[in-house]
Design a protein around this motif. Structure first.
Motif, short mmCIF file in Angstrom:
data_model
loop_
_atom_site.label_atom_id
_atom_site.label_comp_id
_atom_site.label_asym_id
_atom_site.label_seq_id
_atom_site.Cartn_x
_atom_site.Cartn_y
_atom_site.Cartn_z
N GLN A 1 0.95 -1.28 -0.40
CA GLN A 1 -0.13 -0.27 0.22
C GLN A 1 0.75 1.39 -0.10
O GLN A 1 0.68 2.41 -1.05
CB GLN A 1 -0.74 -0.05 1.43
N THR B 1 1.19 3.87 -2.44
CA THR B 1 1.68 5.59 -2.85
C THR B 1 2.73 6.73 -3.37
O THR B 1 2.70 7.69 -3.62
CB THR B 1 0.92 5.88 -1.45
N THR C 1 -7.33 -3.99 -6.88
CA THR C 1 -6.04 -3.72 -5.15
C THR C 1 -5.70 -1.85 -5.77
O THR C 1 -5.99 -1.63 -4.95
CB THR C 1 -4.80 -3.94 -4.85
N TYR C 2 -5.12 -1.70 -6.74
CA TYR C 2 -4.76 -0.88 -7.11
C TYR C 2 -4.87 0.15 -8.04
O TYR C 2 -4.44 1.13 -9.05
CB TYR C 2 -2.94 -0.46 -7.17
#
Length: 901
Positions: free
Chosen positions: A238, A242, A279-280
């Motif tokens: 995660q 970013t 997921t992203y």
């Protein structure tokens, strides 16, 4: 054999030696460990006697001395002198000693491992890590899995802190050790939840994995292990996703890996892309153009396993965008959590042609294989998801392909065109589709009977089913089925039921949706004149010699059930005539003698289908007084058949028969009491069935049906039922999904027996109280836990509601006064949490009203002192949901009466 017997003797000898004689015990134990190799090899023998004996020996070994057993297994796995087969099985048994599918068993195994002596665990872990450098690939791979299982237990307990450092130090070692280490890291990320690891550790793992994936890595085994490890590690990334630089690097390495010369690496890399897409999703915009080029090339040129994953990427993007559009509609604001980037809409002009090409890559026998999955099927599935994502925009892109190919001599082109048409029927508006369907319907009905190719007929029948599912029914303004074409449609479908099993199964499915579209027609249905013919044709299908193929028999009964369920009052006499027919079929399944296990399974499946059919018929006939009376002549015989179905099974209760009992209880009402003495044992058996928890859940539902049917006549059986329900709630073996309905069932019982529920209050109320405390706070929970929490809250509230209503107007209502403050506190807490769904809100405001209504003035002051009752009531009174509003208006009146007394 002698070795196994020797091992047996040694185990018995070991068990008889006093614990104080540690020297002798150790010596014998060492001998047992030496014998273990042969036992493990025998446990894989083709001779069942040898195999069973060896399995029994291993079981004894484990029971006599667990630490020694686990040590000897880890020693076996790590020893290079031992045969690969015994090493592999040793690792597998070790893994199974740490984990299980059932939650309660898993918990027991975790506690058992944690309670082992530290020295024993350290020695086992040393053996496991040592095995990663073994030249034997199977031993390395098994050790990787076991290390991950141990890590899954120990890391959350802050144990084995040195593991990750130790694994990462292997990166400079020979390729086979590097490969095993990366495989271990992959399994470890699968076992451990992301919040267990520090970000620094995550960064180091990702660095090692990405290095292993790099094109500079020349060893394909290492590269493949690294790519598979990244797939499991993505959930940990995660923070890295970013960071623009880190994300770019990860994406570049993954995209490079999709171009590897090795097919397995390409496939694994596309699997990573699929996972990243869900997921992203919100981070994909800068890469989507490149990903389209990579996936398009793979779909057109690569081997099937790779091409399938490339299509799966776009299916996954569709899933994400469908979810976002459903959650937010079109209302995106700057502060929406996840905006929709409309990747599918942007890619549409290139994506749709690519998917249409795949439809022409069918396999010759795909319709006969129920689990077939190939490029054409994946492409059609993705096309269907694209249609749901973009709606009307897909139609003009697909129609030219359909028009060009639908009449071509090559069956592949005709089938692909039909599949494309069927795939886009969900998503676009009826306004857009109905004129096209009206123009094509006649052509398709002709194709279903006249086309020479079975594949084309199969897909045509499936497409007709989709037309009836999405473009037919009371909500559709422009009807597709008219008095002019209704007879032709039915004639064609019934004729197609005589075709090959795969075509006949799809024709049954089409008839199912055709009937369903008339489900809410009260008076007269266009299908009424054909009712008898449809029923007869479907019964004929169930008797076909080949009805076991392609799910045909099941599809025929499903269609029959729907035809009956959606029939009108005009057909009641014919539905009544069906009762003895289905009863006779069920009777015949009970007459079969001396069945093999395979035949018994088929018999049980057929009994399930027939019980399901009877259930629908009973519900249909039991829904009005005249038909209920006409049906009552068969009730005794039907119940007798159901009891015989139950008696066929020694250990479990037949789920469909249990559901049918619920329908029969509803139809016969208080008269069902005469069946209870004989039925009760099966009810109890169902409630005790922890393993097949769906059976337990169905049985709990039937207890509710019986309470409503029998009312206070259920009383003689309540001690046994309540005892079993309380046992179920206390058990950690029973699947959690059964617990909310059990609480609701308390309410059903209390409603049925009224103040006689008094003797169960001291057991039921503390259970409800502790469950209420548990369910009041689901703060920060994910959607799945929140959904379950709301189910639990609703079950608890339904119990309270039933108990209050059951005690109403009884002199014993004062028994409930001590529980009122806690119930109000529970209502306060779930109101404050602000995460209850509409169902809970309706039940909760109802309970507030029930409490006031039953306890009267005793509740008035408590409600006035409550932190949030007033606010909760105001909120419900202004709800858009009319059911919540109705409940709130009733509660307001009850509270006003209680306060004014």
């Amino acid at each position: 054999m002698t070795n196994v017997c020797g091992c047996d003797l040694l185990i018995h000898l070991f068990a008889s030696i006093p614990v104080s004689d540690s020297v002798l015990r150790t010596e014998i134990w060492n001998h047992i460990a030496m014998e273990v190799t042969q036992v493990l090899l025998n446990a894989q023998s083709v001779d069942s006697t040898v195999r069973k004996h060896a399995e029994e020996t291993l079981k004894q070994f484990q029971e006599q001395n667990l630490p020694g057993f686990l040590l000897s297994l880890s020693g076996e796995l790590s020893s290079e002198e031992k045969p690969v087969d015994s090493r592999k099985l040793a690792g597998l048994i070790l893994k199974n000693a740490l984990d299980a599918k059932e939650q309660h068993r898993k918990y027991e195994l975790v506690q058992r491992w944690l309670s082992l002596d530290v020295a024993v665990k350290t020695q086992i872990k040393t053996c496991l890590l040592q095995t990663l450098s073994s030249p034997a690939p199977d031993a390395r791979s098994t050790a990787s899995q076991v290390i991950a299982k141990v890590a899954g237990i120990e890391l959350p307990q802050k144990q084995w802190p040195e593991l990750i450092g130790s694994l990462l130090s292997n990166q400079q070692l020979p390729a086979h050790i590097k490969q095993a280490t990366l495989e271990t890291l992959g399994y470890l990320c699968e076992e451990v939840s992301p919040d267990v690891m520090e970000q620094d550790q995550v960064n180091k793992i990702l660095t090692a994995v990405i290095q292993g994936m790099n094109a500079e890595e020349k060893n394909n085994d290492v590269r493949l292990a690294a790519t598979r490890a990244l797939y499991n590690a993505l959930g940990f990334a995660q923070a890295n996703f970013t960071n623009d630089m880190e994300r770019d690097f990860i994406m570049r390495v993954v995209c490079q890996a999709t171009l590897s010369p090795e097919v397995k690496i390409r496939q694994a890399a596309f699997e990573c892309l699929v996972s990243i897409s869900s997921t992203y999703y919100e981070k994909l915009a800068p890469y989507i153009q490149d990903i389209f080029s990579i996936t398009a090339k793979a779909v057109r040129e690569d081997e099937e396993p790779v091409a399938l994953q490339a299509i799966e990427f776009w299916s996954s993007i569709c899933d994400e965008e469908i979810d976002i559009l459903e959650d937010y509609g079109g209302d995106f604001t700057a502060d929406s959590d996840v905006p929709c980037y409309n990747f599918i809409k942007q890619a549409l002009p290139a994506l749709v042609p690519m998917l249409l090409e795949t439809l022409l890559k069918q396999e010759e026998d795909q319709d006969q294989d129920e689990v077939a999955w190939n490029l054409a099927m994946a492409g059609g599935t993705c096309l269907g998801l694209v249609a749901r994502t973009v709606g009307d925009d897909i139609v003009p892109l697909v129609m030219p392909f359909i028009e060009e190919n639908i009449t071509k001599p090559d069956w592949r082109q005709r089938e692909a065109a039909t599949y494309a048409f069927g795939s886009i029927l969900e998503g676009p508006s009826p306004d857009k589709l109905t004129p096209i369907v009206n123009g094509a319907l006649n052509f398709m009905l002709t194709a279903l009977t006249k086309d020479a190719n079975s594949h084309v007929k199969d897909t045509t029948a499936w497409t007709l089913g989709r037309i009836f599912e999405f473009l037919h029914g009371s909500t559709v303004e422009m009807p597709i089925i008219t008095p002019a074409n209704c007879q032709q449609i039915i004639t064609v479908l019934l004729q197609s039921m005589k075709d090959a099993p795969n075509v006949a199964e799809k024709a049954c499915g089409a008839l199912y949706f055709l009937a369903q579209g008339y489900g809410d027609v009260a008076a007269s249905s266009p299908l009424t004149p054909f009712f008898q013919e449809m029923v007869q044709s479907l019964l004929t299908v169930t008797h076909r010699e080949d009805a076991g193929e392609s799910r045909l028999r099941t599809a025929a009964y499903e269609a029959l059930n729907e035809v009956v369920r959606c029939s009108t009052d005009e057909t009641v006499p014919m539905v009544l005539q069906l009762v003895p027919v289905i009863m006779m079929e069920l009777h015949q399944t009970l007459e079969a003698q001396k069945l093999s296990s395979d035949e018994r399974e088929k018999q049980s499946e057929l009994q399930g289908l027939l019980c399901g059919c009877l259930q629908v018929i009973i519900q249909k006939l039991g829904s009005s007084e005249p038909t209920k009376y006409a049906f009552s002549q068969y009730a005794d015989q039907i119940m007798s058949l159901f009891l015989r179905v139950f008696a066929c099974r020694s250990a479990t209760v037949h789920e469909e028969a249990m559901l049918s009992i619920g329908a029969l209880a509803y139809a016969t009402g208080p008269d069902f009491a005469k069946y209870m003495p004989e039925f009760y044992k099966y009810l109890e058996m169902g409630l005790q069935n922890f393993e097949e928890y769906q059976v337990c859940a169905v049985t709990v539902g039937v207890v509710g049906d019986l309470c409503r049917a029998l009312e206070d006549k259920i009383l003689p059986y309540c001690d046994g039922i309540m005892t079993q329900l309380l046992k179920d709630l206390s058990s950690n073996q029973l699947h959690r999904s059964v617990k909310p309905p059990i609480f609701s069932c308390f309410g059903d019982i209390a409603l049925a027996i009224g103040e006689n529920f008094e003797k169960y209050l001291m057991y039921a109320m503390p259970m409800l109280q502790s469950a209420a405390e548990l369910s009041a706070r689901a703060t920060g929970a994910d959607d799945e836990i929140l959904d379950y929490t709301n189910l639990l809250r609703n079950g608890i509230l339904e119990a309270y509601s039933g108990i209050f209503q059951g005690f109403k107007n009884s002199p014993k209502t004062q028994l409930l006064i001590p529980y009122a403050p806690h119930i109000l506190q529970f209502l306060d807490s779930i109101y404050m949490e602000k995460d209850m769904d509409d169902v809970v809100m309706k039940t909760a405001i109802g309970v507030l009203g029930d409490l006031a209504d039953t306890l009267g003035s005793n509740a008035g002051s408590l409600i006035q002192q409550s932190v949030s009752s007033k606010d909760f009531l105001i909120e419900c009174l202004s709800s858009d949901d009319h059911l919540i509003k109705e409940s709130a208006e009733w509660a307001q009146m009850a509270i006003s009466r209680a306060i004014s007394v």
